[in-house]
Motif scaffolding. Structure first.
Motif, PDB file in Angstrom:
ATOM      1  N   GLY B 122      59.118 -20.911 -95.508  1.00  0.00           N
ATOM      2  CA  GLY B 122      59.149 -19.539 -95.005  1.00  0.00           C
ATOM      3  C   GLY B 122      60.483 -19.153 -94.398  1.00  0.00           C
ATOM      4  N   VAL B 123      61.575 -19.657 -94.995  1.00  0.00           N
ATOM      5  CA  VAL B 123      62.906 -19.359 -94.473  1.00  0.00           C
ATOM      6  C   VAL B 123      63.608 -18.362 -95.388  1.00  0.00           C
ATOM      7  CG1 VAL B 123      65.185 -20.355 -94.047  1.00  0.00           C
ATOM      8  CG2 VAL B 123      63.133 -21.601 -93.370  1.00  0.00           C
ATOM      9  N   ILE B 124      64.187 -17.338 -94.775  1.00  0.00           N
ATOM     10  CA  ILE B 124      64.897 -16.329 -95.561  1.00  0.00           C
ATOM     11  C   ILE B 124      66.357 -16.719 -95.746  1.00  0.00           C
ATOM     12  CG2 ILE B 124      65.859 -13.997 -95.333  1.00  0.00           C
ATOM     13  CD1 ILE B 124      63.167 -12.969 -94.900  1.00  0.00           C
ATOM     14  N   LEU B 125      66.878 -16.475 -96.974  1.00  0.00           N
ATOM     15  CA  LEU B 125      68.277 -16.752 -97.280  1.00  0.00           C
ATOM     16  C   LEU B 125      69.004 -15.453 -97.578  1.00  0.00           C
ATOM     17  CD1 LEU B 125      67.203 -19.640 -98.270  1.00  0.00           C
ATOM     18  CD2 LEU B 125      69.068 -19.511 -99.877  1.00  0.00           C
ATOM     19  N   ILE B 126      70.248 -15.340 -97.107  1.00  0.00           N
ATOM     20  CA  ILE B 126      71.106 -14.286 -97.632  1.00  0.00           C
ATOM     21  C   ILE B 126      72.351 -14.958 -98.179  1.00  0.00           C
ATOM     22  CG2 ILE B 126      72.416 -12.203 -97.167  1.00  0.00           C
ATOM     23  CD1 ILE B 126      70.566 -11.382 -95.135  1.00  0.00           C
ATOM     24  N   SER B 127      72.568 -14.803 -99.472  1.00  0.00           N
ATOM     25  CA  SER B 127      73.745 -15.423-100.057  1.00  0.00           C
ATOM     26  C   SER B 127      74.867 -14.393-100.148  1.00  0.00           C
ATOM     27  CB  SER B 127      73.439 -15.952-101.446  1.00  0.00           C
ATOM     28  OG  SER B 127      74.646 -16.319-102.072  1.00  0.00           O
ATOM     29  N   PRO B 128      76.095 -14.805 -99.790  1.00  0.00           N
ATOM     30  CA  PRO B 128      77.216 -13.884 -99.931  1.00  0.00           C
ATOM     31  C   PRO B 128      77.809 -13.915-101.333  1.00  0.00           C
ATOM     32  CG  PRO B 128      77.948 -15.881 -98.874  1.00  0.00           C
ATOM     33  CD  PRO B 128      76.479 -16.048 -99.111  1.00  0.00           C
ATOM     34  N   SER B 129      77.359 -14.819-102.196  1.00  0.00           N
ATOM     35  CA  SER B 129      78.123 -15.033-103.427  1.00  0.00           C
ATOM     36  C   SER B 129      77.324 -15.461-104.643  1.00  0.00           C
ATOM     37  CB  SER B 129      79.199 -16.090-103.162  1.00  0.00           C
ATOM     38  OG  SER B 129      78.569 -17.272-102.742  1.00  0.00           O
ATOM     39  N   ALA B 130      76.051 -15.835-104.493  1.00  0.00           N
ATOM     40  CA  ALA B 130      75.286 -16.283-105.664  1.00  0.00           C
ATOM     41  C   ALA B 130      74.881 -15.064-106.478  1.00  0.00           C
ATOM     42  CB  ALA B 130      74.060 -17.070-105.235  1.00  0.00           C
ATOM     43  N   THR B 131      75.419 -14.946-107.684  1.00  0.00           N
ATOM     44  CA  THR B 131      75.277 -13.684-108.411  1.00  0.00           C
ATOM     45  C   THR B 131      74.353 -13.764-109.615  1.00  0.00           C
ATOM     46  OG1 THR B 131      77.310 -14.299-109.515  1.00  0.00           O
ATOM     47  CG2 THR B 131      77.497 -12.702-107.747  1.00  0.00           C
ATOM     48  N   SER B 132      73.726 -14.923-109.878  1.00  0.00           N
ATOM     49  CA  SER B 132      72.869 -15.032-111.059  1.00  0.00           C
ATOM     50  C   SER B 132      71.711 -14.020-110.974  1.00  0.00           C
ATOM     51  CB  SER B 132      72.315 -16.440-111.154  1.00  0.00           C
ATOM     52  OG  SER B 132      71.230 -16.478-112.042  1.00  0.00           O
ATOM     53  N   PRO B 133      71.503 -13.203-112.020  1.00  0.00           N
ATOM     54  CA  PRO B 133      70.470 -12.159-111.975  1.00  0.00           C
ATOM     55  C   PRO B 133      69.078 -12.728-111.728  1.00  0.00           C
ATOM     56  CG  PRO B 133      71.836 -11.914-113.924  1.00  0.00           C
ATOM     57  CD  PRO B 133      72.237 -13.197-113.294  1.00  0.00           C
ATOM     58  N   GLU B 134      68.829 -13.904-112.293  1.00  0.00           N
ATOM     59  CA  GLU B 134      67.525 -14.529-112.194  1.00  0.00           C
ATOM     60  C   GLU B 134      67.048 -14.677-110.744  1.00  0.00           C
ATOM     61  OE1 GLU B 134      67.652 -18.347-114.035  1.00  0.00           O
ATOM     62  OE2 GLU B 134      65.599 -18.775-113.370  1.00  0.00           O
ATOM     63  N   LEU B 135      67.969 -14.900-109.830  1.00  0.00           N
ATOM     64  CA  LEU B 135      67.588 -15.168-108.449  1.00  0.00           C
ATOM     65  C   LEU B 135      66.796 -14.015-107.849  1.00  0.00           C
ATOM     66  CD1 LEU B 135      70.889 -16.806-107.216  1.00  0.00           C
ATOM     67  CD2 LEU B 135      68.734 -17.947-107.665  1.00  0.00           C
ATOM     68  N   THR B 136      67.187 -12.810-108.183  1.00  0.00           N
ATOM     69  CA  THR B 136      66.440 -11.680-107.641  1.00  0.00           C
ATOM     70  C   THR B 136      65.436 -11.133-108.642  1.00  0.00           C
ATOM     71  OG1 THR B 136      68.256 -10.261-108.323  1.00  0.00           O
ATOM     72  CG2 THR B 136      68.196 -10.911-106.008  1.00  0.00           C
ATOM     73  N   GLN B 137      65.847 -11.049-109.910  1.00  0.00           N
ATOM     74  CA  GLN B 137      65.016 -10.313-110.855  1.00  0.00           C
ATOM     75  C   GLN B 137      63.790 -11.059-111.329  1.00  0.00           C
ATOM     76  OE1 GLN B 137      67.894  -9.019-113.713  1.00  0.00           O
ATOM     77  NE2 GLN B 137      68.972  -7.831-112.171  1.00  0.00           N
ATOM     78  N   SER B 138      63.779 -12.395-111.188  1.00  0.00           N
ATOM     79  CA  SER B 138      62.611 -13.139-111.664  1.00  0.00           C
ATOM     80  C   SER B 138      61.406 -12.898-110.763  1.00  0.00           C
ATOM     81  CB  SER B 138      62.931 -14.630-111.697  1.00  0.00           C
ATOM     82  OG  SER B 138      63.081 -15.097-110.374  1.00  0.00           O
ATOM     83  N   GLY B 139      61.644 -12.427-109.545  1.00  0.00           N
ATOM     84  CA  GLY B 139      60.532 -12.184-108.628  1.00  0.00           C
ATOM     85  C   GLY B 139      59.931 -13.457-108.060  1.00  0.00           C
ATOM     86  N   GLN B 140      60.557 -14.611-108.371  1.00  0.00           N
ATOM     87  CA  GLN B 140      59.993 -15.875-107.892  1.00  0.00           C
ATOM     88  C   GLN B 140      60.392 -16.193-106.461  1.00  0.00           C
ATOM     89  OE1 GLN B 140      60.703 -19.330-110.320  1.00  0.00           O
ATOM     90  NE2 GLN B 140      60.628 -18.084-112.163  1.00  0.00           N
ATOM     91  N   TYR B 141      61.448 -15.532-106.001  1.00  0.00           N
ATOM     92  CA  TYR B 141      61.994 -15.921-104.698  1.00  0.00           C
ATOM     93  C   TYR B 141      61.986 -14.745-103.722  1.00  0.00           C
ATOM     94  CZ  TYR B 141      63.734 -19.398-107.963  1.00  0.00           C
ATOM     95  OH  TYR B 141      63.835 -20.320-108.955  1.00  0.00           O
TER      96      TYR B 141
END
Lengths: 300, 376
Positions: B122-141
């Motif tokens: 249950g930990v939230i991450l904010i990345s300043p640089s990870a740009t892979s679309p999958e990270l947000t668009q897959s809806g898994q994370y």
């Protein structure tokens, strides 16, 4: 046809780069039967020494030829000192231990040296000065083969020749061969085995330093990790050619370089390593001692 | 087995100590623990270290004014060298240290490997640089946010620039086989094919760290490409572009924010000239960015490195989110991040439901006389 020649030249360059490192590997193995995994790191240290010396000298505005000579000599001395010390610290105390022990010690040395350079220098890539000038006479073929490619090829050929002559005809070379054949017997006929082995490491490290200088100048950048991949590829090449054999190391390197180059050119660079290592597997199945290696039972 | 009294006493003592110690580890103290994870050593350290500096500066400032809702912030800094196999260790270590939120990771591959572990905790991450679309668009994370635009928003200006401004008809797309580089290259290929204005004449991956790239360069030449789009990081980009110039090829070289780093210019030297790279939009006119850069110069007497502004923004967004949510609970904090707008060096941003920042984008830069200059 042009494309074929271009790929052939790319492969030759790559092969020659591997060969410069593989020569040191194979020589140490040939004399004391140890796979010196720290050899790639000695190459990296050679490149770093060359970088530091060349940068300092160019600040003082020395002519290029002087820089190359001084840099080469200091890299060779520095790397040899490392090679000598590594042998004394990590391998000599284990000379009578089971074969796997010095191997593990070598891997440990490799990791130690990498991290030492990482901490003592930097983790960044550093721009390596161009020590090999663009020769005017190479200009018409520059799009196929560059000046640094040529220098690397020639150096590899000369190193191979000198090394072979050295081992065949000098007193020290004879002592090395005797040590390789039978350490105890060599001791009994009055050969100082410790000195011979130290000399082997010094010569191997010297080659690695020259490799470091030329290859870094060709690639244009160095960092602490360059020794690892280069070392693995050179080791593969040495095994392919028959580890312990000096012409074998060069032959294996050229075959490996050409295979990778043609695989990239005619198939896909995605599969470059697949082709390279499939070839290795094939050769080892049909000729377990490598292309020019003598069948030698009982070595790792 | 018969235990002597002495042994039994010792065992009891050990048990008592253990019992006393455990709650201390489990209960979060009076501080908010912000993890900073990324490449702090290795080849790509130049991408990760600026984030550590940014986090330190923001945290010092927040702590100086009394912390968030009266709680001080504590930083837990962990290195993953941008390697997925290390990133899982990093994540586990941070979670076991009771981290509340994380700034990082830096590289897409490492971030992807670490995310499930944080999600579990249950930990939230904010990345300043990870740009892979999958990270947000897959809806898994659902626990992932970022202050940098996704690669599809980066590939688009690259492809448009190549097709429209450089008017290239044949494009070679090369990548480094990594999550970030290959992902970007695949999007670029699709965009070129869909545009109908050009064709992809070569699509290949190179092995990172190889001693020599002349074979692939010959192949690019053979394909007669008018432009090369490279997806990957600067060590390979500088080797490939130097080799191209050595082979007397003047083909345009277009790459991404993995290459937009001063190390690239330093290493490739004169060969870096005229290379195009995309990168986060130039924020030099934004007063907050100016202040953040000035703070960096003052504390570290050096110019900030890559992703500094987006890391600074990530830290500010987190602080703001925690303040507004009054908690680091995943659901509450997500909601705050999505609804509360915050002024940062990269602009006034908030996050969409996928975790992508609204209000950031990419611009095209060219190397001119040893500097990245924005081109229109």
């Amino acid at each position: 046809m042009d494309y074929f020649i271009e790929l052939f030249c790319s492969g030759l360059t790559r092969g020659a780069i591997y060969a410069l490192i593989a020569l040191g590997y194979t020589m140490v193995y040939g004399i004391i039967g140890l796979i010196n995994f720290a050899h790639g790191e000695i190459y990296m240290i050679g490149a770093f020494t060359a970088f530091i010396v060349a940068t300092v000298l160019s600040i003082y505005g020395f002519p290029l030829a002087a820089i190359v000579v001084v840099t080469g000599i200091s890299a060779a001395i520095w790397s040899s000192a490392y090679g000598y010390t590594v042998e004394k610290i990590a391998y000599k105390p284990l000379r009578n231990a089971p074969r796997l022990t010095p191997l593990i010690s070598a891997i440990g040395m490799s990791i130690l040296l990498q991290n030492y350079v990482l901490l003592a220098q930097t983790s960044d890539f550093l721009p390596f000065p161009e020590l090999i000038p663009e020769f005017a006479f190479m200009e018409p073929v520059a799009h196929i083969i560059g000046s640094s490619d040529l220098v690397i090829l020639v150096t590899t050929a000369i190193s191979m020749l000198l090394l072979t002559l050295f081992i065949k005809f000098t007193r020290l070379g004879k002592a090395m061969r005797a040590t390789a054949q039978d350490k105890t017997m060599a001791l009994l006929v009055g050969i100082n085995v410790d000195r011979v082995i130290s000399a082997t490491f010094i010569v191997g490290s010297l080659l690695a330093a020259i490799g470091g200088l030329l290859i870094a100048s060709h690639i244009g950048q160095i960092n602490f990790a360059i020794g690892f991949i280069a070392g693995i590829k050179a080791f593969t090449a040495a095994v392919l050619g028959g580890i312990g054999s000096i012409p074998g190391a060069v032959l294996g390197s050229l075959i490996l370089g050409l295979t990778e180059s043609f695989a990239t050119g005619y198939v896909s660079s995605d599969y470059e390593d697949v082709f390279a290592f499939s070839l290795l597997v094939l050769i080892l199945i049909f000729k377990p001692s490598g292309l020019l290696g003598r069948a030698n039972i009982g070595k790792v | 087995m018969e235990l002597t009294t002495r042994t039994r006493n010792l065992v009891t003592l050990a048990a008592v100590i253990l019992v006393l110690l455990l709650p201390g580890a489990a209960v979060a103290g009076d501080t908010i623990r912000i993890g900073v994870a990324g490449a702090h050593s290795g080849d790509l350290a130049s991408y990760g270290l600026p984030t550590v500096n940014a986090a330190r500066l923001v945290v010092n400032e927040v702590n100086a004014r009394g912390g968030i809702n009266g709680k001080k912030i504590e930083l837990l800094i962990e290195d993953d060298m941008c390697k997925p196999e290390l990133a899982t260790n990093t994540a586990t270590k941070l979670v076991s240290q009771g981290v509340d939120v994380v700034i990082g990771h830096i590289c897409s591959g490492a971030t992807k490997a670490a995310l499930p572990i944080y999600k579990e905790a249950g930990v939230i991450l904010i990345s300043p640089s990870a740009t892979s679309p999958e990270l947000t668009q897959s809806g898994q994370y659902p626990n992932f946010f970022r202050t940098i635009a996704s690669d599809d928003r980066q590939a688009k200006p690259e492809v448009e620039y190549v097709l429209n401004v450089l008017a290239a008809k044949k494009v070679a797309v090369i990548h480094d086989k990594g999550d970030y580089g290959k992902g970007l290259a695949e999007i670029a290929r699709k965009l070129i094919q869909d545009s109908g204005k050009g064709e992809v004449v070569l699509f290949e991956g190179v092995t990172p760290g190889a001693v020599d790239y002349s074979a692939i360069v010959q192949k690019i030449k053979q394909s007669q490409a008018d432009a090369v789009i490279f997806g990957g990081y600067h060590p390979e980009a500088s080797k490939i572009v130097s080799m191209m110039r050595k082979k007397r090829m003047n083909t345009a070289f277009v790459s991404d924010d993995g290459v937009k780093d001063n190390t690239f210019i330093k290493v490739a030297g004169k060969d870096a000239e005229r290379v195009y790279v995309t990168g986060p939009r130039d924020n030099s006119q934004n007063p907050l960015a100016q202040a953040a850069n000035a703070a960096h110069k003052k504390s570290y007497s050096a110019d900030p490195g890559a992703f500094y502004e987006s890391s600074y923004s990530a830290a500010l967004a987190l602080v703001n989110g925690i303040e507004k949510a009054g908690s680091t609970d995943m659901a509450l904090l997500s909601k705050a991040l999505q609804t509360e707008k915050v002024d940062t060096p990269v602009g006034t941003i908030h996050f969409d439901e996928n975790g992508d920042a609204v209000g950031v984008g990419f611009a095209m830069y060219q190397v001119r006389e040893g500097k990245f200059v924005e081109v229109k």
